[in-house]
Design a protein around this motif. Structure first.
Motif, PDB file in Angstrom:
ATOM      1  N   SER A  37      -3.607 -15.050  -7.969  1.00  0.00           N
ATOM      2  CA  SER A  37      -4.150 -13.956  -8.700  1.00  0.00           C
ATOM      3  C   SER A  37      -3.740 -12.653  -8.055  1.00  0.00           C
ATOM      4  O   SER A  37      -2.923 -12.663  -6.925  1.00  0.00           O
ATOM      5  CB  SER A  37      -5.790 -13.984  -8.441  1.00  0.00           C
ATOM      6  N   ALA A  38      -3.891 -11.523  -8.839  1.00  0.00           N
ATOM      7  CA  ALA A  38      -3.582 -10.229  -8.170  1.00  0.00           C
ATOM      8  C   ALA A  38      -4.585  -9.288  -8.588  1.00  0.00           C
ATOM      9  O   ALA A  38      -5.101  -9.312  -9.425  1.00  0.00           O
ATOM     10  CB  ALA A  38      -2.145  -9.980  -8.789  1.00  0.00           C
ATOM     11  N   GLY A  39      -4.233  -7.928  -7.798  1.00  0.00           N
ATOM     12  CA  GLY A  39      -5.244  -6.942  -8.111  1.00  0.00           C
ATOM     13  C   GLY A  39      -4.704  -5.701  -7.207  1.00  0.00           C
ATOM     14  O   GLY A  39      -3.951  -5.760  -6.307  1.00  0.00           O
ATOM     15  N   LEU A  40      -5.371  -4.551  -7.453  1.00  0.00           N
ATOM     16  CA  LEU A  40      -5.082  -3.153  -6.991  1.00  0.00           C
ATOM     17  C   LEU A  40      -6.488  -2.404  -6.927  1.00  0.00           C
ATOM     18  O   LEU A  40      -7.224  -2.671  -7.592  1.00  0.00           O
ATOM     19  CB  LEU A  40      -3.844  -2.707  -7.646  1.00  0.00           C
ATOM     20  N   ALA A  41      -6.466  -1.387  -5.973  1.00  0.00           N
ATOM     21  CA  ALA A  41      -7.364  -0.432  -5.918  1.00  0.00           C
ATOM     22  C   ALA A  41      -6.565   0.904  -5.792  1.00  0.00           C
ATOM     23  O   ALA A  41      -5.586   1.118  -4.892  1.00  0.00           O
ATOM     24  CB  ALA A  41      -8.335  -0.854  -4.783  1.00  0.00           C
ATOM     25  N   LEU A  42      -7.074   2.052  -6.338  1.00  0.00           N
ATOM     26  CA  LEU A  42      -6.583   3.229  -6.567  1.00  0.00           C
ATOM     27  C   LEU A  42      -7.422   4.389  -6.320  1.00  0.00           C
ATOM     28  O   LEU A  42      -8.422   4.315  -6.731  1.00  0.00           O
ATOM     29  CB  LEU A  42      -5.678   3.568  -7.928  1.00  0.00           C
ATOM     30  N   GLY A  58       0.722  -1.163   0.079  1.00  0.00           N
ATOM     31  CA  GLY A  58       0.166  -0.035  -0.068  1.00  0.00           C
ATOM     32  C   GLY A  58       0.802   1.211   0.000  1.00  0.00           C
ATOM     33  O   GLY A  58       1.928   0.958   0.393  1.00  0.00           O
ATOM     34  N   ALA A  59       0.254   2.371  -0.328  1.00  0.00           N
ATOM     35  CA  ALA A  59       1.036   3.401  -0.548  1.00  0.00           C
ATOM     36  C   ALA A  59       0.224   4.964  -0.349  1.00  0.00           C
ATOM     37  O   ALA A  59      -0.968   4.745  -1.179  1.00  0.00           O
ATOM     38  CB  ALA A  59       1.957   3.517  -1.850  1.00  0.00           C
ATOM     39  N   VAL A  60       0.662   5.871   0.326  1.00  0.00           N
ATOM     40  CA  VAL A  60      -0.025   7.243   0.056  1.00  0.00           C
ATOM     41  C   VAL A  60       1.114   8.054  -0.183  1.00  0.00           C
ATOM     42  O   VAL A  60       1.998   7.998   0.749  1.00  0.00           O
ATOM     43  CB  VAL A  60      -0.843   7.159   1.442  1.00  0.00           C
ATOM     44  N   ALA A  61       0.771   9.169  -0.935  1.00  0.00           N
ATOM     45  CA  ALA A  61       1.987  10.021  -1.418  1.00  0.00           C
ATOM     46  C   ALA A  61       1.363  10.898  -2.189  1.00  0.00           C
ATOM     47  O   ALA A  61       0.147  11.112  -2.443  1.00  0.00           O
ATOM     48  CB  ALA A  61       3.102   9.314  -2.260  1.00  0.00           C
ATOM     49  N   GLN A  62       2.249  12.057  -2.384  1.00  0.00           N
ATOM     50  CA  GLN A  62       1.950  13.162  -3.493  1.00  0.00           C
ATOM     51  C   GLN A  62       1.941  12.708  -5.004  1.00  0.00           C
ATOM     52  O   GLN A  62       1.267  13.288  -5.708  1.00  0.00           O
ATOM     53  CB  GLN A  62       2.828  14.277  -2.899  1.00  0.00           C
ATOM     54  N   ALA A  67      -2.658  -3.074  -2.934  1.00  0.00           N
ATOM     55  CA  ALA A  67      -2.615  -4.134  -3.771  1.00  0.00           C
ATOM     56  C   ALA A  67      -2.317  -5.309  -3.156  1.00  0.00           C
ATOM     57  O   ALA A  67      -1.654  -5.266  -2.059  1.00  0.00           O
ATOM     58  CB  ALA A  67      -1.368  -3.758  -4.973  1.00  0.00           C
ATOM     59  N   HIS A  68      -2.396  -6.392  -3.918  1.00  0.00           N
ATOM     60  CA  HIS A  68      -2.483  -7.804  -3.063  1.00  0.00           C
ATOM     61  C   HIS A  68      -2.085  -8.807  -4.504  1.00  0.00           C
ATOM     62  O   HIS A  68      -2.529  -8.923  -5.410  1.00  0.00           O
ATOM     63  CB  HIS A  68      -3.873  -8.068  -2.649  1.00  0.00           C
ATOM     64  N   THR A  69      -1.299  -9.939  -3.823  1.00  0.00           N
ATOM     65  CA  THR A  69      -1.168 -11.148  -4.516  1.00  0.00           C
ATOM     66  C   THR A  69      -2.075 -12.264  -3.611  1.00  0.00           C
ATOM     67  O   THR A  69      -1.771 -12.152  -2.346  1.00  0.00           O
ATOM     68  CB  THR A  69       0.038 -11.587  -4.831  1.00  0.00           C
TER      69      THR A  69
END
Length: 453
Positions: free
Chosen positions: A31-36, A6-10, A72-74
């Motif tokens: 499987s893999a996925g992400l949320a933005l 996970g990340a939180v940035a400018q 994100a995740h695997t």
């Protein structure tokens, strides 16, 4: 074992998340996925793919997704077959996304309650229960932190959680119980992961969350809570140059690996035991159905792995009251094997590429076993891919010729198997609890023993 980033940035974080997932590929996944979160559009984007991370990378490039915070995740399946609908992250409405490592034991009763409250379920996972619980709490007026605190109080089992909300776009909330999580500390940006390796490209400073910790991670602030109180956890610097192939301060690799046993045992147990019993879903989605049929066990392995199998024979007979046979893999396929009804085939290998063990598995698959289980250290190995299900030993790379951490983690995995089979043969809850409590103490006892050097 699943992976979290996970990340939180400018800056835009999509590349950071995908690189983090690539660095965790060694752990195994289906499987893999992400949320933005797109701060400009105030929108939550979700993408998931079955198979390798490269499939997710391709999908991200096609959709041109961007965001300054995301998770994100695997996934390694424990509930629900590998599919897009079961891949993480899971959403609740259009506001909330969550990724999860571990196993929620009471998910069925929680799912029933949530359905009665009007929630629909789009997956077969235990994870989706958690994201709906948090959403329900936020609908009652709680902020994201309070909603997570209230929700995890209702969970039984093991979890590492990472949550983002469109309502609070510049923060990530994480929670740990029985599954490791770290916070990567940056400058004007911060990160979370299940393993420091995932974040080696962006920081060398880390906060290791402890059991029961819940943290709010923002660009310029990290707040950690434990048992309802704010707490401080030290920031530790970890060089990204530290790799398994480096002997460090040790005189030789075998000595280094002897001293790595405590961590390897901890990693092998993480997310697989609760306070009092073994979480058998850790063996995979097919495990319960297969275990219910097992009346006897046939172990096949070579060298040190066969020695682990011989110890398992005593455990199965004494703990689980299950008949066990152990064969050297090189001999097994030259015998006219008689497979009795209800026999489980268990192969053990550190690399998963041991030629004789692979040949034995292929020979065994022509026989009438109820299932084929691999105890192995390499998620991508032939042995794991060709077996019905597996339990990874999480020993890391082993270079020394004489086996140390690979052997002890194999024993640890085999003891978990003995317990889940023992349940089906009259093993009492008290006896299981005693074994599990001993496993909780094992890594510390190993450390104390090594101080006697």
């Amino acid at each position: 074992m699943c992976g979290i980033v996970g990340a939180v940035a400018q800056r835009e974080v999509t590349g950071i998340l995908l690189e983090g997932l690539k660095r965790l590929e060694y752990r195994g996944y289906d499987s893999a996925g992400l949320a933005l979160l797109d701060a400009d559009e105030q929108k939550l984007h979700q993408l998931r793919a079955v198979g390798k991370v490269k499939e997710l990378v391709k999908s991200v490039s096609e959709h041109e997704l961007r965001g300054s915070s995301g998770i994100a995740h695997t996934r390694w399946a424990t509930h629900g077959e590998p599919s897009v609908r079961n891949a993480h992250p899971h959403l609740s409405g259009e506001d909330l996304a969550l990724v999860h490592n571990g196993i929620i034991e009471n998910y069925e009763s929680l799912r029933k309650q949530l359905r009665a409250d009007g929630y629909d379920f789009a997956s077969d996972t235990d994870t989706e229960v958690v994201v709906h619980l948090i959403h329900q709490q936020m609908e009652q007026g709680n902020d994201l932190l309070a909603a997570v605190e209230a929700s995890v109080a209702r969970l039984e089992g093991a979890y590492g959680l990472c949550v983002i909300s469109r309502r609070e776009p510049e923060r990530i909330v994480v929670a740990r119980s029985g599954s490791p999580l770290v916070i990567g500390v940056g400058i004007g940006e911060n990160f979370v992961a299940s393993d420091t390796l995932a974040l080696g490209q962006v920081t060398d400073r880390f906060i290791y969350l402890e059991e029961g910790d819940i943290a709010v991670v923002e660009r310029d602030q990290i707040r950690i809570r434990h048992a309802g109180e704010d707490v401080e956890r030290p920031v530790k610097q970890v060089s990204s140059d530290l790799v398994d192939a480096d002997k460090g301060s040790y005189g030789h690799y075998m000595l280094k690996e002897i001293y790595e046993q405590s961590k390897a045992l901890t990693d092998t147990l993480n997310g697989r035991i609760s306070a009092s019993h073994v979480l058998e879903e850790a063996f995979g989605v097919k495990s319960r159905e297969i275990f219910d049929q097992v009346k006897r066990v046939h172990i096949v392995a070579c060298g040190t792995s066969s020695h682990a199998g011989l110890i398992m024979k005593y455990w199965l007979e004494n703990i689980a009251r299950v008949t066990c046979q152990v064969d050297i893999a090189s001999d097994y396929r030259y015998r006219n094997i008689i497979v009795e009804e209800g026999s489980l085939f268990v192969s053990i290998s550190q690399s998963g590429e041991t030629a004789d063990t692979l040949a034995a598995l292929r020979y065994a698959k022509k026989k009438d076993y109820v299932g084929y289980l691999a105890i192995c250290n390499v998620a991508t190995s032939s042995l794991v891919r060709e077996s019905d299900f597996s339990l990874l030993t999480m020993a890391g790379r082993e270079i020394g010729v004489a086996s140390t951490k690979a052997f002890t983690t194999q024993l640890c995995a085999l003891l978990l198997l003995a317990v889940v089979l023992g349940r089906r043969n009259g093993m009492s809850a008290e006896k299981e609890s005693k074994v599990v409590q001993a496993l909780h103490q094992l890594p510390e006892l190993v450390e104390r023993t090594l101080t006697l050097d």
